[in-house]
Design a protein around this motif. Sequence first.
Motif, mmCIF file in Angstrom:
data_model
loop_
_atom_site.group_PDB
_atom_site.id
_atom_site.type_symbol
_atom_site.label_atom_id
_atom_site.label_comp_id
_atom_site.label_asym_id
_atom_site.label_seq_id
_atom_site.Cartn_x
_atom_site.Cartn_y
_atom_site.Cartn_z
ATOM 1 N N CYS A 113 3.127 2.733 -13.706
ATOM 2 C CA CYS A 113 1.753 2.596 -13.268
ATOM 3 C C CYS A 113 0.931 3.648 -14.014
ATOM 4 N N THR A 139 0.981 6.913 -12.535
ATOM 5 C CA THR A 139 2.267 7.612 -12.486
ATOM 6 C C THR A 139 2.511 8.410 -13.752
ATOM 7 N N GLY A 157 -0.297 3.083 -7.613
ATOM 8 C CA GLY A 157 0.562 4.259 -7.598
ATOM 9 C C GLY A 157 2.001 3.882 -7.819
ATOM 10 N N PRO A 158 2.927 4.786 -7.602
ATOM 11 C CA PRO A 158 2.693 6.106 -7.021
ATOM 12 C C PRO A 158 2.191 7.118 -8.058
ATOM 13 N N THR A 159 1.424 8.072 -7.608
ATOM 14 C CA THR A 159 0.961 9.144 -8.475
ATOM 15 C C THR A 159 2.053 10.201 -8.577
ATOM 16 N N THR A 213 2.576 11.787 -5.331
ATOM 17 C CA THR A 213 3.396 10.972 -4.428
ATOM 18 C C THR A 213 4.875 11.162 -4.729
ATOM 19 N N LEU A 221 4.783 4.182 2.272
ATOM 20 C CA LEU A 221 5.901 4.983 1.777
ATOM 21 C C LEU A 221 6.170 6.208 2.647
ATOM 22 N N GLU A 234 0.830 -1.193 0.000
ATOM 23 C CA GLU A 234 0.000 0.000 0.000
ATOM 24 C C GLU A 234 0.873 1.254 0.000
ATOM 25 N N ILE A 235 0.374 2.266 -0.658
ATOM 26 C CA ILE A 235 1.149 3.498 -0.807
ATOM 27 C C ILE A 235 1.367 4.196 0.534
ATOM 28 N N LEU A 261 10.357 1.195 -5.923
ATOM 29 C CA LEU A 261 8.924 1.262 -5.675
ATOM 30 C C LEU A 261 8.133 0.574 -6.783
ATOM 31 N N LEU A 316 4.422 0.096 -6.132
ATOM 32 C CA LEU A 316 3.318 0.158 -5.185
ATOM 33 C C LEU A 316 1.980 -0.126 -5.853
#
Length: 728
Positions: A689, A692, A664-666, A669, A644, A640-641, A659, A661
């Motif tokens: 992602c 991302t 994500g990550p967006t 993030t 982090l 889960e994000i 990473l 995740l």
Amino acid sequence: MDIDSRLSHPFTTTLDTAATLLSLDEIKHAFSQNDYEETIQLASAAVARIQHTQLMSLLDRRAFAFGMQGKFDKGVKDANTMIQYDSGSSAGYLRLGHLLKLQGKQKMAIQVYEDALEKGHVLKDDPGYELLIQEKKLAEVKNEHRFDLLAAIPFDLVDEIIQNISEIERAIALLEVSGSWHRRIAQCKSSWTTIENDNSADDDMIMVRALPYISSHIKNLELNTVTPGAWLAYMDHLEKGHFTRLKSLFIESNASTFIDTHSSMSILMGFWKIRNTLTSLHLEYYEHNSPLKITEILFYCPYLKRLHMDTVQGLADLLGDMDLLTESHGLMDLKLETYSTSGDALKPLMKKCPNIRRLYMDKATPATLSVVHDECPRLEILGYNANRDIPGWEALNETYNNDSRQRTVMNNNKRQEKGELRAIYTTHDLYGVPASQFMELLKKNQATLERLHANLSKTKEQVENDTMVPIPRIVTDMAFERLESLVYWADHHGVLEKRLLEGLRPTIKQFNSIQSSNIPAIVDALIELPPVQYLKLSCSTHTELSDRKHAAEALLQLFKYYATASTTNSNQQQFEKFTFEYCDFISDEALDALADIKTLKELCITDNSPMISFQGFNQFLLKVKKNNIPITRVVLKKTEILFLYPLIHNIQSLEILHLELQNGPTNDTIQYLVDHAPSSLHSLLIKYCPRTGPKENILSIVNNSSSNIKHVQYLEHGEKDGPEEIDL
């Protein structure tokens, strides 16, 4: 206008005004007399004269412009077109000679002028005839007294320049620059040691032209040409023995298509010519019925040490006539990427190659393990259907490289009782090895093994036939006195796993169990030994809650032991890296104990356990910060994000972050990460992602931040290996 200024501009090939006016007058007069036939003839001649002059003028100007841009090949093409269009005009020869001189090719320019003057192409009444004579003399003077840049450069620097240009650029310089450059490049042996031939079809022919000057320097040669002429040229040099220093030859699949029954004998004779130097041969052949057989290769290459056969045929079809090998061969490294490798085919080959030290077999049958057990007395590294490249001797412990241990001498009736295997790599996928043959091999080589990758799960036949897995016959106890690295997939009944665990000794440094349901047994074995440097637990899940709790309690005890060892005995081996992936028994309590291990440097988590809460993970990180644990690398996959955020705030020694995740990550993030990253963080790896976005977004965020991140690795969607590394 002097000669140099005359040639530094396009030639003045304008219309002859007087001739044009005279033609117009004649045409008008004929037309006024209604002499239409004369009118047509005069007008046609005038049109041709105007077209000729204008075309020559345009080609000349374009050739000059190409030369000024350094595009000499295009300029030369236009100049040659001028000569072909009007071979009796001096214009084309003058322009071609000028372009060649711009490149320092004085000899070639002289030849062009001589063709125009001495072969009678240009008559003496041509306006440029005298200019051709003057240009020829000037080129001859420059050729005799030109400044040799090569002579002015320090000797060592010349070699460095030569070695830092591509092989095709070196070949062009060798063939087309000055004589002094030609001699120096040809004599620079180190620049021609390895030829990879990663060229276009046109470049292949350039390399072929260079072969007479460089073939004796080549030690490592790769052939991947698709040009028949280039292939024949290489084979001609091979058959004539020109590759006098060749040690390694790789014939790739593109080039091997030229091998047929007619040419195979020529290739073998070429091998014979270089037999004293050739020690490594790699052959890719994806056509059916390879004309080159293994026995023929070994016969014509008696000093070959490494052979790699990558074909779509089975070993039985590749062997050839075994009677051809009347004596044992000294081959040491054999890689068989074949359609199939059977025990019946492998056995006679191993009998003829008793010195094999490294053996890789693809699509091998269980019977091959018995052949290895019986017929490979000096084998040190074995790859059995490993599905990946296996390490060489450099991965082994140097302490034992020159080991003078006693070897059991074999006679015709008695097999060697102890083996010399130092590394075994088995299947790296769903299917396991045949238990009985494999355990016999382990038993024989237990005293010398240093690295063991053993897949003890169901075999392919058991999976496909959905048969019951029999309980393995109990083998005698084993002791792996030198084993440093163990990776294993647990067997269905846990019987073989138990034997492996009981055989561990204090030499073990890396431990990785996969699909084990007996974590307490693993802990019982490891807790009796010095801490391993690297512990990895993979794909361990439990259907019963009680079993999961027992596994969690066992791991907690192991971490407490490692924590105590990290503070009490600085001289012994210490625990440094922990990885768990797809395990359901890692608990908050285990993480709390992990935070007490002072020597922990790396932590890798894939799919966090259901027994780990966000609060427990946060408390773990706070304790890591409080205890000043020097964690430098963290990998978070399928987690889960939320995990982090406390990570980057509490691990102040973090240098590398990987990473992958969930969700994500967006970009937000990533922005938060670089804004709050510890100053020690210098490398970042991120898996693609949809949230991302493209790598350009990441690079923009990192570049516009004040962080110390210098390197970014970006894994594209679906990419597993070879991440793109971007130096920021």
